[in-house]
Write an enzyme that holds these catalytic residues in place. Structure first.
Site, mmCIF file in Angstrom:
data_model
loop_
_atom_site.group_PDB
_atom_site.id
_atom_site.type_symbol
_atom_site.label_atom_id
_atom_site.label_comp_id
_atom_site.label_asym_id
_atom_site.label_seq_id
_atom_site.Cartn_x
_atom_site.Cartn_y
_atom_site.Cartn_z
ATOM 1 C CE LYS A 1 -12.066 -1.038 0.643
ATOM 2 N NZ LYS A 1 -12.082 -2.285 1.469
ATOM 3 C CE LYS B 1 -9.919 -10.285 -2.124
ATOM 4 N NZ LYS B 1 -8.661 -10.300 -0.693
ATOM 5 C CE LYS C 1 -4.212 -1.583 2.025
ATOM 6 N NZ LYS C 1 -5.338 -1.579 3.287
#
Ligand code: TRP
Length: 333
Positions: free
Chosen positions: A198, A195, A112
């Site tokens: 969002k 996958k 991230k």
């Protein structure tokens, strides 16, 4: 009864099908066999920039959806993380227990922060797993149902719990991860190799639970399919059809072989229509119940308040033992 704790971030307006089949459905299943605590982790959501009004709405919508999906406040404890201040307090203790290098090895942080760049990476993103460790150990959780991507955070939690107990005496319960089965892994409809998430580049492949039926039907009808025309489960050769079979099997309650037999000789169009209708029918009452809870706020707010009270009792007891065992001076009453 063994205790379970899990958390979900209020980072979207709606949960998606992957959240439901990959996580929330397990939460529902565990609430009768376990003493379950389920937490909407709004403090974790602060690690990225978020608009205050949006955060409030998403927190409420998250609790409402959990309830509508079957997480029952009479059979478990549903609460909002920021309403129980012991999370931050034990979080600090975890920060003082964890090594900088140890925290630096968390792959989710590395991914991230690499994507965001150093200037947009908050310190909170770095300490995120330590707050998560506090979430878990405050409740003496034996079991933590999470996805594979959280395995390392649970390992860290265990290490920190053991370290605490070794240094300060048996205090914390060492939790175990219950990694959710790969069979419940739902992929993106437009990119069935990834996958359902969002953060997908396009929302066309993501089935939002709160979307209107016609939106979801349209998304499923335009799902990417594969070469050939057979309805057959084969993740390598037919990832698109296999993903749709997984969805239909989970929501419709029929096994994959039974579905393969049922759709032998049908075309992709008919098959997709069946998946679309099943998804639409399954989530219609969920949407209605969620909207009802969000309009008649008083019921929802009362549930959240009751959850906070139940959670607080357990959390403050653990925190008091942690503080005392570390030598922090108790109040003189
Ligand atoms: N990090 C988890 C996730 O992204 C969310 C989370 C926060 C969590 N605290 C938790 C999960 C405690 C399990 C237990 O999915």
């Amino acid at each position: 009864m063994k205790r379970v704790l899990s958390g979900i971030q209020p980072t979207a307006d709606s949960f998606h099908l992957g959240n439901y089949l990959g996580a929330i459905r397990q939460w529902v299943a565990l609430q009768d066999s376990h003493d379950a605590f389920y937490c909407v982790v709004d403090l974790h959501a602060l690690t990225v920039d978020v608009d205050p009004k949006v955060l409030t709405e998403r927190t409420l919508a998250s609790v409402a959806q959990l309830i509508a999906l079957g997480v029952d406040p009479n059979r478990c404890t549903i609460f909002v993380q920021s309403q129980v201040s012991a999370h931050n307090q034990l979080g600090w203790v975890m920060e003082c227990l964890a090594g900088f290098g140890e925290a630096s090895r968390m792959t989710q942080f590395k991914d991230k922060s690499q994507k965001a760049g150093a200037d947009r990476t908050t310190v909170g993103l770095f300490t995120y797993p330590l707050l998560q460790a506090a979430d878990i150990m405050l409740y003496g959780a034996n079991l933590v149902p999470v996805g594979e991507d959280q395995r390392q955070h649970i390992e860290l939690t265990r290490d920190l719990g053991q370290r605490f107990n070794t240094r300060y005496g048996e205090t914390l319960v060492i939790p175990e991860a219950q990694i959710m089965k790969a069979g419940a892994k739902i992929n993106d409809l437009q990119d069935p190799s990834a996958k359902m998430s969002k953060s997908a580049a396009s929302q066309a492949g993501v089935i939002d639970i709160l979307d209107e039926a016609n939106v979801n039907i349209k998304k499923i009808k335009s799902a990417v399919t594969d070469m050939g025309k057979e309805i057959r489960f084969d993740e390598k050769e037919k990832p698109g059809i296999s993903n749709l079979l997984t969805i239909l099997s989970h929501l419709g309650g029929k096994s994959i072989p039974a579905l393969e037999a049922e759709f032998a000789g049908s075309g992709y169009g008919d098959f997709k229509m069946a998946v679309a209708n099943t998804v639409a029918d399954y989530f219609a009452p969920v949407r209605t119940r969620t909207q009802q809870l969000l309009t008649e706020r008083s019921e929802l707010l009362a549930i959240i308040e009751a959850g906070a009270k139940k959670a607080e009792v357990v959390a403050s007891d653990t925190l008091a033992r942690v503080y005392a065992n570390m030598g922090l001076l108790p109040r003189h009453r």
